[in-house]
Design a protein around this motif. Structure first.
Motif, mmCIF file in Angstrom:
data_model
loop_
_atom_site.group_PDB
_atom_site.id
_atom_site.type_symbol
_atom_site.label_atom_id
_atom_site.label_comp_id
_atom_site.label_asym_id
_atom_site.label_seq_id
_atom_site.Cartn_x
_atom_site.Cartn_y
_atom_site.Cartn_z
ATOM 1 N N HIS A 132 47.882 27.138 28.478
ATOM 2 C CA HIS A 132 47.920 27.373 27.036
ATOM 3 C C HIS A 132 47.390 28.761 26.671
ATOM 4 N N TYR A 133 46.998 29.536 27.671
ATOM 5 C CA TYR A 133 46.599 30.928 27.443
ATOM 6 C C TYR A 133 47.676 31.865 28.001
ATOM 7 N N SER A 134 47.774 33.054 27.437
ATOM 8 C CA SER A 134 48.740 34.032 27.930
ATOM 9 C C SER A 134 48.370 34.447 29.349
ATOM 10 N N GLY A 135 49.362 34.998 30.065
ATOM 11 C CA GLY A 135 49.115 35.436 31.429
ATOM 12 C C GLY A 135 48.033 36.493 31.511
ATOM 13 N N ALA A 136 48.033 37.419 30.546
ATOM 14 C CA ALA A 136 47.046 38.502 30.553
ATOM 15 C C ALA A 136 45.630 37.961 30.358
ATOM 16 N N LYS A 137 45.470 37.062 29.377
ATOM 17 C CA LYS A 137 44.134 36.525 29.106
ATOM 18 C C LYS A 137 43.659 35.624 30.242
ATOM 19 N N ALA A 138 44.562 34.820 30.781
ATOM 20 C CA ALA A 138 44.192 33.944 31.893
ATOM 21 C C ALA A 138 43.755 34.761 33.103
ATOM 22 N N MET A 139 44.495 35.825 33.398
ATOM 23 C CA MET A 139 44.137 36.675 34.530
ATOM 24 C C MET A 139 42.862 37.456 34.250
ATOM 25 N N ALA A 140 42.644 37.829 32.990
ATOM 26 C CA ALA A 140 41.419 38.546 32.636
ATOM 27 C C ALA A 140 40.194 37.716 33.008
ATOM 28 N N TRP A 141 40.211 36.447 32.659
ATOM 29 C CA TRP A 141 39.070 35.585 32.948
ATOM 30 C C TRP A 141 38.940 35.317 34.449
ATOM 31 N N GLN A 142 40.070 35.184 35.127
ATOM 32 C CA GLN A 142 39.993 34.933 36.569
ATOM 33 C C GLN A 142 39.456 36.147 37.321
ATOM 34 N N THR A 143 39.891 37.348 36.917
ATOM 35 C CA THR A 143 39.354 38.550 37.571
ATOM 36 C C THR A 143 37.883 38.748 37.228
ATOM 37 N N LEU A 144 37.484 38.310 36.039
ATOM 38 C CA LEU A 144 36.073 38.387 35.663
ATOM 39 C C LEU A 144 35.220 37.528 36.594
ATOM 40 N N ILE A 145 35.732 36.395 37.003
ATOM 41 C CA ILE A 145 35.008 35.515 37.926
ATOM 42 C C ILE A 145 35.028 36.081 39.344
ATOM 43 N N ILE A 153 37.671 42.424 51.403
ATOM 44 C CA ILE A 153 36.740 42.048 50.327
ATOM 45 C C ILE A 153 36.493 43.234 49.403
ATOM 46 N N ASP A 154 36.288 44.415 49.966
ATOM 47 C CA ASP A 154 36.058 45.605 49.151
ATOM 48 C C ASP A 154 37.270 45.927 48.284
ATOM 49 N N ILE A 155 38.472 45.832 48.869
ATOM 50 C CA ILE A 155 39.689 46.104 48.112
ATOM 51 C C ILE A 155 39.838 45.117 46.963
ATOM 52 N N THR A 156 39.601 43.845 47.250
ATOM 53 C CA THR A 156 39.734 42.810 46.220
ATOM 54 C C THR A 156 38.728 43.008 45.101
ATOM 55 N N PHE A 157 37.505 43.358 45.456
ATOM 56 C CA PHE A 157 36.476 43.589 44.429
ATOM 57 C C PHE A 157 36.873 44.769 43.536
ATOM 58 N N GLY A 158 37.255 45.895 44.155
ATOM 59 C CA GLY A 158 37.660 47.051 43.372
ATOM 60 C C GLY A 158 38.864 46.761 42.501
ATOM 61 N N ARG A 159 39.835 46.065 43.055
ATOM 62 C CA ARG A 159 41.026 45.669 42.298
ATOM 63 C C ARG A 159 40.644 44.847 41.071
ATOM 64 N N SER A 160 39.751 43.905 41.263
ATOM 65 C CA SER A 160 39.382 42.984 40.194
ATOM 66 C C SER A 160 38.605 43.671 39.073
ATOM 67 N N VAL A 161 37.739 44.599 39.421
ATOM 68 C CA VAL A 161 36.948 45.306 38.401
ATOM 69 C C VAL A 161 37.862 46.033 37.424
ATOM 70 N N PHE A 162 38.784 46.833 37.958
ATOM 71 C CA PHE A 162 39.656 47.625 37.086
ATOM 72 C C PHE A 162 40.685 46.752 36.368
ATOM 73 N N ALA A 163 41.185 45.723 37.052
ATOM 74 C CA ALA A 163 42.125 44.805 36.406
ATOM 75 C C ALA A 163 41.455 44.048 35.270
ATOM 76 N N CYS A 164 40.229 43.607 35.492
ATOM 77 C CA CYS A 164 39.483 42.851 34.488
ATOM 78 C C CYS A 164 39.279 43.672 33.212
ATOM 79 N N ILE A 165 38.827 44.912 33.369
ATOM 80 C CA ILE A 165 38.583 45.776 32.210
ATOM 81 C C ILE A 165 39.866 45.978 31.417
ATOM 82 N N PHE A 166 40.947 46.281 32.116
ATOM 83 C CA PHE A 166 42.221 46.554 31.441
ATOM 84 C C PHE A 166 42.767 45.306 30.747
ATOM 85 N N LEU A 167 42.711 44.158 31.430
ATOM 86 C CA LEU A 167 43.263 42.924 30.855
ATOM 87 C C LEU A 167 42.489 42.452 29.629
#
Length: 290
Positions: A173-186, A33-47
């Motif tokens: 209908h969204y790009s991979g980057a934008k779709a993943m950005a929103w998913q990591t945000l959630i 859970i900690d790894i996934t949370f940390g991964r998502s925070v940095f991925a979300c910002i970048f995406l």
């Protein structure tokens, strides 16, 4: 360099990076859970930065899309957590092989999402995958960590298949980057109440590992996919993506000295062969439909 060759090299690099995510389950001294949370925070910002800089923007087109993004993000959160858990309980090779049951699981689930029927080849693929999974399971007891890792890995594959089917039908209908950005945000607020006390106390080394996982092994590959697909067929992408377990096992062998046994190798070959077959067959059927 020829654009097609350049895209193919970029695609292999992308798949190698995605395969490398498996290593972080072993080298980051945190729970899944900690790894996934940390991964998502940095991925979300970048995406989100990528979406902004490419002019795509951050907003979605409708309230329905926000609801879909929320649902996909929840599924992605549980998928990523179980992905890392599978490898922490067993090994990188066992976990990644269990995950790559998802192409066959996808085929078995498709009739519930789309107006298609299962054929005997799909059933045969499922049987091959089942044999492969049985081979890598040491015994039928949940007291065995490897067995537990396999079960968690297959459950993660099931969630990934569900996520992909929903994405393809309602969010493509969204790009991979934008779709993943929103998913990591959630993913971030979904997991924030479940992180352990270890995460706020990590040292700089662990922090940089999380940064690398979130940006270079998560956000960058997903941003690169859209670029690669401009010059490559979807079939090529899908087939190269099946190389991910191969890269993950190689990384584990050479970087953390994890040696798979013969049952894992044979079982893995069966699972990946079924994944490759279903990939080829799916694209052949799509071409007939067109």
């Amino acid at each position: 360099m020829d654009p097609v060759k350049k895209s193919l090299i970029s695609l292999h690099l992308t798949v190698m990076l995605l395969g490398g995510t498996a290593l972080f389950s072993k080298i980051i001294p945190l729970g899944a859970i900690d790894i996934t949370f940390g991964r998502s925070v940095f991925a979300c910002i970048f995406l989100f930065l990528v979406a902004k800089l490419t002019g795509e923007g951050w907003r979605l087109k409708s309230n329905r899309d926000y609801a879909i993004a929320f649902g996909l993000g929840i599924i992605m959160a549980v998928h990523w957590v179980t992905y890392f858990m599978a490898m922490q309980y067993s090994s990188v090779s066992v976990g990644i092989i269990a995950l790559f049951t998802f192409p066959v699981i996808t085929v078995l689930l498709e009739p519930y999402f789309e107006k298609i029927k299962l054929c005997w080849q799909d059933i045969a693929s499922a049987i091959v995958v089942l044999v492969g999974i049985v081979l890598i399971v040491p015994d039928a007891s949940l007291d065995n960590d490897v067995t537990l890792g396999v079960i968690i890995g297959v459950f993660s594959a099931f969630l990934y298949a569900i996520r992909n089917l929903l994405h393809r039908n309602y969010f493509s209908h969204y790009s991979g980057a934008k779709a993943m950005a929103w998913q990591t945000l959630i993913v971030c607020p979904t997991l924030v109440f479940f992180i352990s006390d270890d995460l706020p106390q990590i040292d700089m080394h662990t922090l940089w590992l999380l940064v690398a996982l979130g940006i270079f092994f998560t956000a960058v590959p997903h941003a690169m996919v859209a670029s690669a697909l401009k010059h490559l067929r979807a079939k090529t992408f899908s087939l190269v993506a099946c190389m991910q377990p191969f890269y993950a096992v190689l990384f584990a062998m050479f970087l953390i000295n994890e040696q798979p046994n013969w049952q894992t190798i044979v079982g893995g070959l069966l699972v990946i062969s079924a994944a490759v077959y279903e990939t080829i067959n799916t694209h052949r059927e799509n071409r007939k439909d067109k």
